[in-house]
Design an enzyme around this catalytic site. Structure first.
Site, mmCIF file in Angstrom:
data_model
loop_
_atom_site.group_PDB
_atom_site.id
_atom_site.type_symbol
_atom_site.label_atom_id
_atom_site.label_comp_id
_atom_site.label_asym_id
_atom_site.label_seq_id
_atom_site.Cartn_x
_atom_site.Cartn_y
_atom_site.Cartn_z
ATOM 1 N N GLN A 17 -6.491 7.336 -3.973
ATOM 2 C CA GLN A 17 -5.980 8.485 -4.729
ATOM 3 C C GLN A 17 -4.841 8.215 -5.645
ATOM 4 O O GLN A 17 -4.968 8.835 -6.644
ATOM 5 C CB GLN A 17 -5.419 9.207 -3.441
ATOM 6 C CG GLN A 17 -4.662 10.433 -4.182
ATOM 7 C CD GLN A 17 -4.189 11.381 -2.885
ATOM 8 O OE1 GLN A 17 -3.277 12.256 -3.258
ATOM 9 N NE2 GLN A 17 -4.410 11.101 -1.596
ATOM 10 N N SER A 18 -4.081 7.246 -5.401
ATOM 11 C CA SER A 18 -2.953 6.954 -6.205
ATOM 12 C C SER A 18 -3.313 6.761 -7.846
ATOM 13 O O SER A 18 -2.949 7.530 -8.784
ATOM 14 C CB SER A 18 -1.626 6.132 -5.832
ATOM 15 O OG SER A 18 -2.484 4.834 -5.823
ATOM 16 N N THR A 74 -16.798 -8.525 -10.339
ATOM 17 C CA THR A 74 -15.785 -8.998 -11.098
ATOM 18 C C THR A 74 -15.538 -10.462 -10.433
ATOM 19 O O THR A 74 -14.603 -10.926 -10.815
ATOM 20 C CB THR A 74 -14.442 -8.210 -11.264
ATOM 21 O OG1 THR A 74 -13.936 -7.932 -9.986
ATOM 22 C CG2 THR A 74 -14.844 -6.964 -12.117
ATOM 23 N N VAL A 137 0.030 -0.332 1.381
ATOM 24 C CA VAL A 137 0.633 0.893 1.513
ATOM 25 C C VAL A 137 -0.332 2.122 1.342
ATOM 26 O O VAL A 137 -1.048 2.364 0.256
ATOM 27 C CB VAL A 137 1.715 1.423 0.503
ATOM 28 C CG1 VAL A 137 2.561 2.600 0.703
ATOM 29 C CG2 VAL A 137 2.926 0.296 1.281
ATOM 30 N N TYR A 138 -0.507 3.124 2.063
ATOM 31 C CA TYR A 138 -1.034 4.423 2.086
ATOM 32 C C TYR A 138 -0.004 5.509 2.044
ATOM 33 O O TYR A 138 1.128 5.415 2.371
ATOM 34 C CB TYR A 138 -1.912 4.660 3.274
ATOM 35 C CG TYR A 138 -3.312 3.707 3.045
ATOM 36 C CD1 TYR A 138 -4.011 4.005 2.268
ATOM 37 C CD2 TYR A 138 -3.441 2.870 3.747
ATOM 38 C CE1 TYR A 138 -5.337 3.360 2.038
ATOM 39 C CE2 TYR A 138 -4.552 1.892 3.664
ATOM 40 C CZ TYR A 138 -5.456 2.213 2.745
ATOM 41 O OH TYR A 138 -6.625 1.572 2.660
ATOM 42 N N GLU A 139 -0.243 6.764 1.778
ATOM 43 C CA GLU A 139 0.526 7.807 1.526
ATOM 44 C C GLU A 139 1.588 7.937 2.486
ATOM 45 O O GLU A 139 2.904 7.971 2.063
ATOM 46 C CB GLU A 139 -0.302 9.110 1.444
ATOM 47 C CG GLU A 139 0.473 10.439 1.442
ATOM 48 C CD GLU A 139 1.145 10.737 0.302
ATOM 49 O OE1 GLU A 139 0.278 10.624 -0.793
ATOM 50 O OE2 GLU A 139 2.237 11.070 0.052
ATOM 51 N N GLY A 247 22.326 24.298 -1.687
ATOM 52 C CA GLY A 247 23.101 24.641 -2.833
ATOM 53 C C GLY A 247 23.821 25.932 -2.524
ATOM 54 O O GLY A 247 24.045 26.622 -1.274
ATOM 55 N N GLY A 248 23.982 26.773 -3.568
ATOM 56 C CA GLY A 248 24.813 28.154 -3.554
ATOM 57 C C GLY A 248 23.749 29.190 -3.157
ATOM 58 O O GLY A 248 23.970 30.239 -3.442
HETATM 59 N N1 COA Z 1 -15.713 -6.624 -7.748
HETATM 60 C C1 COA Z 1 -15.512 -7.775 -6.755
HETATM 61 N N2 COA Z 1 -14.418 -7.513 -6.131
HETATM 62 C C2 COA Z 1 -13.684 -6.394 -6.065
HETATM 63 C C3 COA Z 1 -14.018 -5.394 -7.251
HETATM 64 C C4 COA Z 1 -14.873 -5.668 -7.904
HETATM 65 N N3 COA Z 1 -15.419 -4.548 -8.985
HETATM 66 N N4 COA Z 1 -13.173 -4.163 -6.977
HETATM 67 C C5 COA Z 1 -12.213 -4.834 -6.072
HETATM 68 N N5 COA Z 1 -12.568 -5.961 -5.480
HETATM 69 C C6 COA Z 1 -12.008 -7.004 -4.302
HETATM 70 C C7 COA Z 1 -10.486 -7.059 -4.760
HETATM 71 O O1 COA Z 1 -10.475 -7.867 -5.689
HETATM 72 C C8 COA Z 1 -9.896 -7.377 -3.548
HETATM 73 O O2 COA Z 1 -10.275 -8.704 -3.077
HETATM 74 P P1 COA Z 1 -9.296 -9.991 -2.457
HETATM 75 O O3 COA Z 1 -8.740 -9.249 -1.056
HETATM 76 O O4 COA Z 1 -10.095 -11.161 -2.267
HETATM 77 O O5 COA Z 1 -8.301 -10.128 -3.573
HETATM 78 C C9 COA Z 1 -10.921 -6.432 -2.412
HETATM 79 O O6 COA Z 1 -11.830 -6.112 -3.323
HETATM 80 C C10 COA Z 1 -10.042 -5.363 -1.618
HETATM 81 O O7 COA Z 1 -9.350 -4.708 -2.597
HETATM 82 P P2 COA Z 1 -7.811 -4.036 -1.974
HETATM 83 O O8 COA Z 1 -7.029 -3.514 -3.096
HETATM 84 O O9 COA Z 1 -7.234 -5.187 -1.173
HETATM 85 O O10 COA Z 1 -8.555 -2.887 -0.906
HETATM 86 P P3 COA Z 1 -8.184 -2.662 0.353
HETATM 87 O O11 COA Z 1 -9.434 -1.785 0.864
HETATM 88 O O12 COA Z 1 -7.925 -3.769 1.188
HETATM 89 O O13 COA Z 1 -6.662 -2.049 0.178
HETATM 90 C C11 COA Z 1 -5.194 -0.405 -0.160
HETATM 91 C C12 COA Z 1 -6.446 -0.711 -0.112
HETATM 92 C C13 COA Z 1 -4.933 0.912 -0.759
HETATM 93 C C14 COA Z 1 -4.148 -0.395 0.885
HETATM 94 C C15 COA Z 1 -4.481 -1.400 -1.430
HETATM 95 O O14 COA Z 1 -5.364 -1.468 -2.209
HETATM 96 C C16 COA Z 1 -3.180 -1.067 -1.735
HETATM 97 O O15 COA Z 1 -2.029 -1.520 -0.980
HETATM 98 N N6 COA Z 1 -2.909 -0.580 -3.233
HETATM 99 C C17 COA Z 1 -1.745 -0.436 -3.658
HETATM 100 C C18 COA Z 1 -1.053 0.794 -3.120
HETATM 101 C C19 COA Z 1 -1.783 1.989 -3.252
HETATM 102 O O16 COA Z 1 -2.275 2.401 -4.306
HETATM 103 N N7 COA Z 1 -1.925 2.731 -2.191
HETATM 104 C C20 COA Z 1 -2.482 4.021 -2.120
HETATM 105 C C21 COA Z 1 -3.970 4.245 -1.912
HETATM 106 S S1 COA Z 1 -4.020 5.981 -2.246
#
Ligand code: COA
Length: 415
Positions: A17-18, A74, A137-139, A247-248
């Site tokens: 979402q973010s 990627t 981190v999530y919401e 506040g007021g």
């Molecule tokens: N091709 C290949 N690999 C890909 C890819 C692509 N196109 N897109 C993503 N990936 C891989 C990433 O490189 C990562 O690999 P790694 O763990 O080996 O480094 C893997 O997919 C998982 O990505 P990640 O972001 O860690 O997803 P997650 O599901 O484990 O975690 C969150 C989700 C939201 C908790 C995490 O992304 C996060 O903390 N984000 C920052 C805070 C945030 O935005 N939170 C709010 C979400 S609304």
């Protein structure tokens, strides 16, 4: 008609979402947003909370309008080459992976700068540098760590998270401002830069008044506009203030006609000082206008509970919309508690494009929130979210890939 961000190309590595909130706003302002998704899977939200089998969820469609989608692995060496080309061709890379994911992919800030020194790299993370920087981190984690939960709810209940997605969507909006600011500075410096919006920081920024109150509490021991005053107790941290507006201008949520069966038959009522006389007349308490216990805001503070109980006797005789009509005539600030159903059906929100109906080839028509920020010279047209990989070939061809090269990438399952 031109758009404010015409010509800006965004490499959108966001998910959930973010990040998508941020890039959707940029797309609405005219940027070309190329969403890069994992081949075969895509953004996890495509499949989350589905209301129709095998069709992109509303979670996904409502956060990814006006974007193009390409699939790309990627982590594959050929995928990395495509990513390098994208980095060369784009102005901004936006990502909200877990901490370190971009580095592990082989695209550190230094590497990206080597490929394109003008590139702005914008990230959402849960926390900034410090003890929690490696956490996912999530919401609601952000709402709790940013001060919202400890200050939301009632004094005699547990901390409460809010329905407004201040951690996710709130951070996306902050990041979008950081990005356009960095683009503006790049006009002068010619250089890209890193932009970071941490979810904890965003929530705290939105809870700024509560840090104000923490310092007031430490200095004075009480805060007179809080419902804990005068009969409750204050601890050493800002307490939960229920529905007080502070506040007021004290406010509270009051029952309206029908509250026994309708969970949203309520109105927010503010006893703003300049209209105190009008309030007294409307509710039939004219004697309060001159009574020294009620005539001034400080005199009223110890009686607020009783004052709101008396006003509620009046609001209970009106529906929330009848009460609105009457109170607005006297400029008494108030707000009906609108349900999502009422908001979805509200004609004025449709007219301004804040609520829009969008057509999707697989799900048909659905409602979404349009662009809440209106620019007079850059109108927003909301177009549907892309299907997974819908624009892979189109984007690769624009990057200069031949049909043969694209076919190889497909055979190798890179796209
Ligand atoms: N091709 C290949 N690999 C890909 C890819 C692509 N196109 N897109 C993503 N990936 C891989 C990433 O490189 C990562 O690999 P790694 O763990 O080996 O480094 C893997 O997919 C998982 O990505 P990640 O972001 O860690 O997803 P997650 O599901 O484990 O975690 C969150 C989700 C939201 C908790 C995490 O992304 C996060 O903390 N984000 C920052 C805070 C945030 O935005 N939170 C709010 C979400 S609304």
């Amino acid at each position: 008609m031109s758009k404010a961000l015409d010509g800006v190309r965004i490499l959108d590595f966001t998910h959930v979402q973010s990040g998508p909130t941020c890039t959707q706003l940029l797309a609405w302002f005219g940027a070309d947003v190329i969403k890069v998704e994992r081949a075969g899977e895509g953004d996890a939200t495509r499949g989350q909370l589905r209301d129709i089998p095998d069709v992109d969820s509303l979670y996904f469609t409502m956060l990814n309008h006006n974007k193009r989608s390409i699939t790309l692995d990627t982590k594959h060496s050929m995928g990395k080459e495509v990513l390098e080309t994208l980095i060369k061709e784009c102005d901004v890379l936006v990502e909200n992976f877990a901490p370190g994911a971009l580095d592990r992919m082989g695209f550190s800030w230094e590497r990206i700068q080597e490929i394109n020194p003008r590139m702005i790299v914008a990230s959402v993370k849960g926390f900034g540098p410090g003890p929690y920087e490696d956490c996912k981190v999530y919401e609601n984690v952000a709402q709790c760590a940013g001060g919202a939960a400890s200050t939301t709810g009632f004094d005699d209940g547990p901390p409460v998270v809010t329905g407004a997605q201040i951690g996710d969507s709130g951070t996306g909006v902050h990041l979008a401002l950081g990005i356009v600011t960095a683009l503006y500075q790049r006009n002068a410096t010619g250089r890209g830069q890193k932009v970071l919006a941490a979810m904890q920081d965003t929530v705290l920024n939105l809870c700024r008044v509560k840090l104000r109150d923490q310092q007031r509490l430490e200095r004075t021991g009480v805060m007179k506009e809080y419902p804990q005053y005068p009969n409750g107790t204050f601890g050493d941290a800002v307490p939960r203030a229920g529905n007080a507006s502070g506040g007021g201008q004290p406010g509270w949520i009051l029952k309206c006609k029908g509250w026994e069966t309708d969970p949203n038959a309520y109105i927010y009522f503010i006893t703003q000082a300049p209209v105190w006389g009008a309030i007294c007349k409307v509710i039939g308490k004219e004697e309060w206008i001159t009574d020294p216990d009620y005539a001034t805001p400080p005199a009223r503070l110890p009686h607020l509970k009783a004052i709101f109980a008396t006003i509620e006797e009046w609001t209970k005789t009106k529906t929330k919309l009848e009460a609105m009509d009457i109170l607005n005539k006297y400029d008494i600030p108030c707000g009906p508690i609108l349900s999502m159903k009422e908001i979805a059906e509200e004609p004025s929100l449709r007219a301004t494009g804040t609520v829009v109906e969008v057509d999707h080839p697989k799900r048909g028509k659905y409602l979404s929130v349009g662009n809440p920020i209106k620019l007079s010279d850059s109108a927003t047209e909301v177009t549907r979210s892309p299907l997974l990989g819908e624009h892979t070939e189109e984007v690769l061809a624009q990057l200069g890939y031949s049909a043969e090269q694209i076919a190889v990438l497909r055979t190798e399952r890179v796209i």
